[in-house]
Scaffold this motif. Structure first.
Motif, PDB file in Angstrom:
ATOM      1  N   UNK A   1      12.257   2.432  -2.027  1.00  0.00           N
ATOM      2  CA  UNK A   1      11.171   1.460  -1.911  1.00  0.00           C
ATOM      3  C   UNK A   1      10.591   1.415  -0.506  1.00  0.00           C
ATOM      4  N   UNK A   2      11.417   1.647   0.495  1.00  0.00           N
ATOM      5  CA  UNK A   2      10.937   1.623   1.870  1.00  0.00           C
ATOM      6  C   UNK A   2      10.050   2.835   2.167  1.00  0.00           C
ATOM      7  N   UNK A   3      10.317   3.965   1.525  1.00  0.00           N
ATOM      8  CA  UNK A   3       9.516   5.164   1.733  1.00  0.00           C
ATOM      9  C   UNK A   3       8.196   5.141   0.974  1.00  0.00           C
ATOM     10  N   UNK A   4       8.020   4.218   0.056  1.00  0.00           N
ATOM     11  CA  UNK A   4       6.776   4.068  -0.691  1.00  0.00           C
ATOM     12  C   UNK A   4       5.923   3.003   0.002  1.00  0.00           C
ATOM     13  N   UNK A   5       4.725   2.747  -0.477  1.00  0.00           N
ATOM     14  CA  UNK A   5       3.904   1.696   0.135  1.00  0.00           C
ATOM     15  C   UNK A   5       4.496   0.285   0.008  1.00  0.00           C
ATOM     16  N   UNK A   6       5.556   0.137  -0.785  1.00  0.00           N
ATOM     17  CA  UNK A   6       6.218  -1.160  -0.928  1.00  0.00           C
ATOM     18  C   UNK A   6       6.802  -1.577   0.425  1.00  0.00           C
ATOM     19  N   UNK A   7       6.594  -2.819   0.857  1.00  0.00           N
ATOM     20  CA  UNK A   7       7.056  -3.246   2.195  1.00  0.00           C
ATOM     21  C   UNK A   7       8.548  -3.574   2.246  1.00  0.00           C
ATOM     22  N   UNK A   8       9.388  -2.578   1.983  1.00  0.00           N
ATOM     23  CA  UNK A   8      10.833  -2.783   1.916  1.00  0.00           C
ATOM     24  C   UNK A   8      11.441  -3.233   3.227  1.00  0.00           C
ATOM     25  N   UNK A   9      10.986  -2.669   4.336  1.00  0.00           N
ATOM     26  CA  UNK A   9      11.551  -3.027   5.637  1.00  0.00           C
ATOM     27  C   UNK A   9      11.230  -4.470   6.008  1.00  0.00           C
ATOM     28  N   UNK A  10      10.031  -4.899   5.731  1.00  0.00           N
ATOM     29  CA  UNK A  10       9.641  -6.288   6.043  1.00  0.00           C
ATOM     30  C   UNK A  10      10.446  -7.265   5.203  1.00  0.00           C
ATOM     31  N   UNK A  11      10.618  -6.958   3.921  1.00  0.00           N
ATOM     32  CA  UNK A  11      11.402  -7.834   3.047  1.00  0.00           C
ATOM     33  C   UNK A  11      12.855  -7.879   3.501  1.00  0.00           C
ATOM     34  N   UNK A  12      13.412  -6.732   3.902  1.00  0.00           N
ATOM     35  CA  UNK A  12      14.786  -6.693   4.390  1.00  0.00           C
ATOM     36  C   UNK A  12      14.948  -7.583   5.624  1.00  0.00           C
ATOM     37  N   UNK A  13      14.022  -7.485   6.561  1.00  0.00           N
ATOM     38  CA  UNK A  13      14.095  -8.301   7.778  1.00  0.00           C
ATOM     39  C   UNK A  13      13.981  -9.793   7.461  1.00  0.00           C
ATOM     40  N   UNK A  14      13.116 -10.139   6.522  1.00  0.00           N
ATOM     41  CA  UNK A  14      12.999 -11.548   6.114  1.00  0.00           C
ATOM     42  C   UNK A  14      14.286 -12.041   5.459  1.00  0.00           C
ATOM     43  N   UNK A  15      14.893 -11.213   4.609  1.00  0.00           N
ATOM     44  CA  UNK A  15      16.157 -11.601   3.972  1.00  0.00           C
ATOM     45  C   UNK A  15      17.264 -11.732   5.010  1.00  0.00           C
ATOM     46  N   UNK A  16      17.243 -10.889   6.033  1.00  0.00           N
ATOM     47  CA  UNK A  16      18.232 -10.962   7.104  1.00  0.00           C
ATOM     48  C   UNK A  16      18.150 -12.310   7.810  1.00  0.00           C
ATOM     49  N   UNK A  17      16.950 -12.814   7.975  1.00  0.00           N
ATOM     50  CA  UNK A  17      16.750 -14.113   8.624  1.00  0.00           C
ATOM     51  C   UNK A  17      17.132 -15.262   7.690  1.00  0.00           C
ATOM     52  N   UNK A  18      16.792 -15.130   6.410  1.00  0.00           N
ATOM     53  CA  UNK A  18      16.976 -16.230   5.451  1.00  0.00           C
ATOM     54  C   UNK A  18      18.411 -16.360   4.968  1.00  0.00           C
ATOM     55  N   UNK A  19      19.060 -15.243   4.640  1.00  0.00           N
ATOM     56  CA  UNK A  19      20.395 -15.273   4.032  1.00  0.00           C
ATOM     57  C   UNK A  19      21.436 -15.496   5.116  1.00  0.00           C
ATOM     58  N   UNK A  20      22.265 -16.537   4.983  1.00  0.00           N
ATOM     59  CA  UNK A  20      23.301 -16.774   5.992  1.00  0.00           C
ATOM     60  C   UNK A  20      24.433 -15.768   5.882  1.00  0.00           C
ATOM     61  N   UNK A  21      25.115 -15.560   6.987  1.00  0.00           N
ATOM     62  CA  UNK A  21      26.250 -14.637   7.022  1.00  0.00           C
ATOM     63  C   UNK A  21      27.473 -15.324   6.404  1.00  0.00           C
ATOM     64  N   UNK A  22      28.329 -14.536   5.739  1.00  0.00           N
ATOM     65  CA  UNK A  22      29.539 -15.123   5.160  1.00  0.00           C
ATOM     66  C   UNK A  22      30.523 -15.473   6.268  1.00  0.00           C
ATOM     67  N   UNK A  23      31.524 -16.242   5.928  1.00  0.00           N
ATOM     68  CA  UNK A  23      32.491 -16.734   6.908  1.00  0.00           C
ATOM     69  C   UNK A  23      33.666 -15.799   7.115  1.00  0.00           C
TER      70      UNK A  23
END
Length: 62
Positions: free
Chosen positions: A38-60
């Motif tokens: 998906x990242x190699x296609x026009x789909x914005x996979x990298x942007x979505x990944x970075x947003x999820x990295x910010x939104x999803x909390x890290x496990x304990x």
């Protein structure tokens, strides 16, 4: 219902994809392959990944 957490044990970069795979009981490697495609296609996979990295909390787990 458990919340999605970034996986600190089975991560390659930030643990986003392995956390999603763990939550839905999917294969993390398969999800990573899908993400690369998906990242190699026009789909914005990298942007979505970075947003999820910010939104999803890290496990304990250390």
């Amino acid at each position: 219902m458990n919340n999605i957490r970034r996986d600190s044990q089975n991560n390659i970069f930030a643990g986003v994809l392995s956390g999603i795979a763990k939550h839905f009981n999917w294969n993390a490697t398969f999800l990573r392959i899908i993400w690369v495609i998906l990242t190699l296609t026009p789909f914005p996979g990298l942007i979505i990944y970075l947003l999820l990295w910010i939104i999803i909390p890290k496990d304990d787990a250390k």
